[in-house]
Design a protein around this motif. Structure first.
Motif, PDB file in Angstrom:
ATOM      1  N   PRO A  12      -6.725   1.761  33.758  1.00 26.39           N
ATOM      2  CA  PRO A  12      -8.093   2.251  33.543  1.00 26.39           C
ATOM      3  C   PRO A  12      -9.016   1.152  33.005  1.00 26.39           C
ATOM      4  CG  PRO A  12      -6.506   3.418  32.146  1.00 26.39           C
ATOM      5  CD  PRO A  12      -5.756   2.390  32.912  1.00 26.39           C
ATOM      6  N   LEU A  13     -10.242   1.175  33.480  1.00 24.60           N
ATOM      7  CA  LEU A  13     -11.257   0.240  32.997  1.00 24.60           C
ATOM      8  C   LEU A  13     -12.063   0.920  31.901  1.00 24.60           C
ATOM      9  CD1 LEU A  13     -12.586  -1.089  36.423  1.00 24.60           C
ATOM     10  CD2 LEU A  13     -11.149  -2.332  34.807  1.00 24.60           C
ATOM     11  N   LEU A  14     -12.281   0.224  30.822  1.00 22.85           N
ATOM     12  CA  LEU A  14     -13.095   0.794  29.756  1.00 22.85           C
ATOM     13  C   LEU A  14     -14.519   0.987  30.245  1.00 22.85           C
ATOM     14  CD1 LEU A  14     -11.812  -1.154  26.629  1.00 22.85           C
ATOM     15  CD2 LEU A  14     -11.300   1.181  27.305  1.00 22.85           C
ATOM     16  N   VAL A  15     -15.157   2.019  29.729  1.00 23.69           N
ATOM     17  CA  VAL A  15     -16.503   2.374  30.156  1.00 23.69           C
ATOM     18  C   VAL A  15     -17.493   1.221  29.892  1.00 23.69           C
ATOM     19  CG1 VAL A  15     -17.322   3.531  28.057  1.00 23.69           C
ATOM     20  CG2 VAL A  15     -18.038   4.373  30.269  1.00 23.69           C
ATOM     21  N   ASP A  16     -17.151   0.306  28.989  1.00 28.22           N
ATOM     22  CA  ASP A  16     -17.997  -0.861  28.730  1.00 28.22           C
ATOM     23  C   ASP A  16     -18.228  -1.685  29.997  1.00 28.22           C
ATOM     24  OD1 ASP A  16     -17.968  -0.039  26.110  1.00 28.22           O
ATOM     25  OD2 ASP A  16     -16.630  -1.626  25.407  1.00 28.22           O
ATOM     26  N   LYS A  17     -17.315  -1.602  30.955  1.00 22.59           N
ATOM     27  CA  LYS A  17     -17.469  -2.346  32.210  1.00 22.59           C
ATOM     28  C   LYS A  17     -18.715  -1.915  32.968  1.00 22.59           C
ATOM     29  CE  LYS A  17     -14.743  -4.825  34.035  1.00 22.59           C
ATOM     30  NZ  LYS A  17     -14.755  -6.286  34.109  1.00 22.59           N
ATOM     31  N   LEU A  18     -19.216  -0.713  32.701  1.00 19.06           N
ATOM     32  CA  LEU A  18     -20.430  -0.249  33.383  1.00 19.06           C
ATOM     33  C   LEU A  18     -21.643  -1.106  33.018  1.00 19.06           C
ATOM     34  CD1 LEU A  18     -19.992   3.628  33.123  1.00 19.06           C
ATOM     35  CD2 LEU A  18     -19.781   2.237  35.168  1.00 19.06           C
ATOM     36  N   ALA A  19     -21.573  -1.796  31.883  1.00 19.79           N
ATOM     37  CA  ALA A  19     -22.677  -2.668  31.480  1.00 19.79           C
ATOM     38  C   ALA A  19     -22.910  -3.746  32.530  1.00 19.79           C
ATOM     39  CB  ALA A  19     -22.395  -3.298  30.113  1.00 19.79           C
ATOM     40  N   GLU A  20     -21.845  -4.203  33.159  1.00 15.05           N
ATOM     41  CA  GLU A  20     -21.966  -5.219  34.207  1.00 15.05           C
ATOM     42  C   GLU A  20     -22.716  -4.675  35.423  1.00 15.05           C
ATOM     43  OE1 GLU A  20     -18.020  -6.614  35.076  1.00 15.05           O
ATOM     44  OE2 GLU A  20     -17.634  -7.080  32.969  1.00 15.05           O
ATOM     45  N   ALA A  21     -22.735  -3.366  35.570  1.00 17.77           N
ATOM     46  CA  ALA A  21     -23.410  -2.722  36.702  1.00 17.77           C
ATOM     47  C   ALA A  21     -24.832  -2.289  36.342  1.00 17.77           C
ATOM     48  CB  ALA A  21     -22.597  -1.534  37.179  1.00 17.77           C
ATOM     49  N   GLY A  22     -25.298  -2.671  35.154  1.00 21.08           N
ATOM     50  CA  GLY A  22     -26.676  -2.372  34.780  1.00 21.08           C
ATOM     51  C   GLY A  22     -26.858  -1.109  33.962  1.00 21.08           C
ATOM     52  N   ILE A  23     -25.768  -0.497  33.508  1.00 30.18           N
ATOM     53  CA  ILE A  23     -25.880   0.676  32.639  1.00 30.18           C
ATOM     54  C   ILE A  23     -26.119   0.162  31.216  1.00 30.18           C
ATOM     55  CG2 ILE A  23     -24.736   2.801  31.856  1.00 30.18           C
ATOM     56  CD1 ILE A  23     -25.330   2.647  34.929  1.00 30.18           C
ATOM     57  N   THR A  24     -27.090   0.718  30.525  1.00 29.12           N
ATOM     58  CA  THR A  24     -27.450   0.203  29.199  1.00 29.12           C
ATOM     59  C   THR A  24     -26.397   0.529  28.151  1.00 29.12           C
ATOM     60  OG1 THR A  24     -28.623   2.193  28.497  1.00 29.12           O
ATOM     61  CG2 THR A  24     -29.922   0.559  29.722  1.00 29.12           C
ATOM     62  N   LYS A  30     -23.501   6.843  24.639  1.00 32.73           N
ATOM     63  CA  LYS A  30     -23.598   8.296  24.840  1.00 32.73           C
ATOM     64  C   LYS A  30     -22.383   8.824  25.593  1.00 32.73           C
ATOM     65  CE  LYS A  30     -28.613   8.074  24.945  1.00 32.73           C
ATOM     66  NZ  LYS A  30     -29.755   7.878  25.829  1.00 32.73           N
ATOM     67  N   LEU A  31     -21.929   8.054  26.583  1.00 33.29           N
ATOM     68  CA  LEU A  31     -20.754   8.473  27.354  1.00 33.29           C
ATOM     69  C   LEU A  31     -19.502   8.494  26.474  1.00 33.29           C
ATOM     70  CD1 LEU A  31     -21.407   6.451  30.640  1.00 33.29           C
ATOM     71  CD2 LEU A  31     -21.671   8.917  30.326  1.00 33.29           C
ATOM     72  N   THR A  32     -19.328   7.438  25.660  1.00 29.20           N
ATOM     73  CA  THR A  32     -18.131   7.392  24.819  1.00 29.20           C
ATOM     74  C   THR A  32     -18.169   8.477  23.750  1.00 29.20           C
ATOM     75  OG1 THR A  32     -19.089   5.661  23.418  1.00 29.20           O
ATOM     76  CG2 THR A  32     -17.663   4.935  25.201  1.00 29.20           C
ATOM     77  N   GLU A  33     -19.368   8.752  23.222  1.00 29.37           N
ATOM     78  CA  GLU A  33     -19.483   9.816  22.224  1.00 29.37           C
ATOM     79  C   GLU A  33     -19.171  11.187  22.835  1.00 29.37           C
ATOM     80  OE1 GLU A  33     -23.416   9.221  20.630  1.00 29.37           O
ATOM     81  OE2 GLU A  33     -22.720   7.721  19.206  1.00 29.37           O
ATOM     82  N   ALA A  34     -19.353  11.299  24.151  1.00 28.56           N
ATOM     83  CA  ALA A  34     -19.041  12.551  24.845  1.00 28.56           C
ATOM     84  C   ALA A  34     -17.558  12.600  25.246  1.00 28.56           C
ATOM     85  CB  ALA A  34     -19.933  12.698  26.078  1.00 28.56           C
ATOM     86  N   VAL A  39     -13.966   4.146  32.958  1.00 24.88           N
ATOM     87  CA  VAL A  39     -14.779   4.272  34.171  1.00 24.88           C
ATOM     88  C   VAL A  39     -14.255   5.424  35.021  1.00 24.88           C
ATOM     89  CG1 VAL A  39     -15.435   3.090  36.315  1.00 24.88           C
ATOM     90  CG2 VAL A  39     -15.443   1.833  34.149  1.00 24.88           C
ATOM     91  N   GLU A  40     -12.935   5.563  35.063  1.00 20.67           N
ATOM     92  CA  GLU A  40     -12.332   6.641  35.861  1.00 20.67           C
ATOM     93  C   GLU A  40     -12.717   8.017  35.336  1.00 20.67           C
ATOM     94  OE1 GLU A  40     -10.094   2.933  36.551  1.00 20.67           O
ATOM     95  OE2 GLU A  40     -10.809   3.922  34.759  1.00 20.67           O
ATOM     96  N   ALA A  41     -12.718   8.167  34.013  1.00 21.03           N
ATOM     97  CA  ALA A  41     -13.109   9.455  33.424  1.00 21.03           C
ATOM     98  C   ALA A  41     -14.539   9.801  33.812  1.00 21.03           C
ATOM     99  CB  ALA A  41     -12.969   9.407  31.900  1.00 21.03           C
ATOM    100  N   GLU A  67     -22.217   3.681  40.138  1.00 20.67           N
ATOM    101  CA  GLU A  67     -21.557   2.466  39.648  1.00 20.67           C
ATOM    102  C   GLU A  67     -20.097   2.710  39.281  1.00 20.67           C
ATOM    103  OE1 GLU A  67     -22.995  -0.165  40.215  1.00 20.67           O
ATOM    104  OE2 GLU A  67     -25.008   0.552  40.465  1.00 20.67           O
ATOM    105  N   GLY A  68     -19.781   3.967  38.917  1.00 20.77           N
ATOM    106  CA  GLY A  68     -18.414   4.292  38.520  1.00 20.77           C
ATOM    107  C   GLY A  68     -17.536   4.344  39.718  1.00 20.77           C
TER     108      GLY A  68
END
Length: 68
Positions: A12-24, A30-34, A39-41, A67-68
């Protein structure tokens, strides 16, 4: 080619990888707090569920899922 892909970390890729795709960073927080930590989740979460997260609009949900 497939040889280059083998050198990438599998699993699994950590959701932080979305930053590379332009997600702030704020949206990633907000995603991690939820409870979405990978990325898979995020990718397997229906858009309507993403939109229930405070601060995630339909447009942001579309971008995150693209992006996910």
């Amino acid at each position: 080619n497939e040889e280059g892909q083998e050198s990438q970390i599998s699993g699994p890729l950590l959701v932080d990888k979305l930053a590379e795709a332009g997600i702030t960073a704020q949206d990633i927080k907000k995603l991690t707090e939820a409870g979405l930590h990978t990325v898979e989740a995020v990718a397997y979460t229906p858009k309507k569920n993403l939109m229930t997260i405070k601060g995630i609009s339909e447009q942001k949900a579309d971008k995150i899922l693209a992006e996910g």
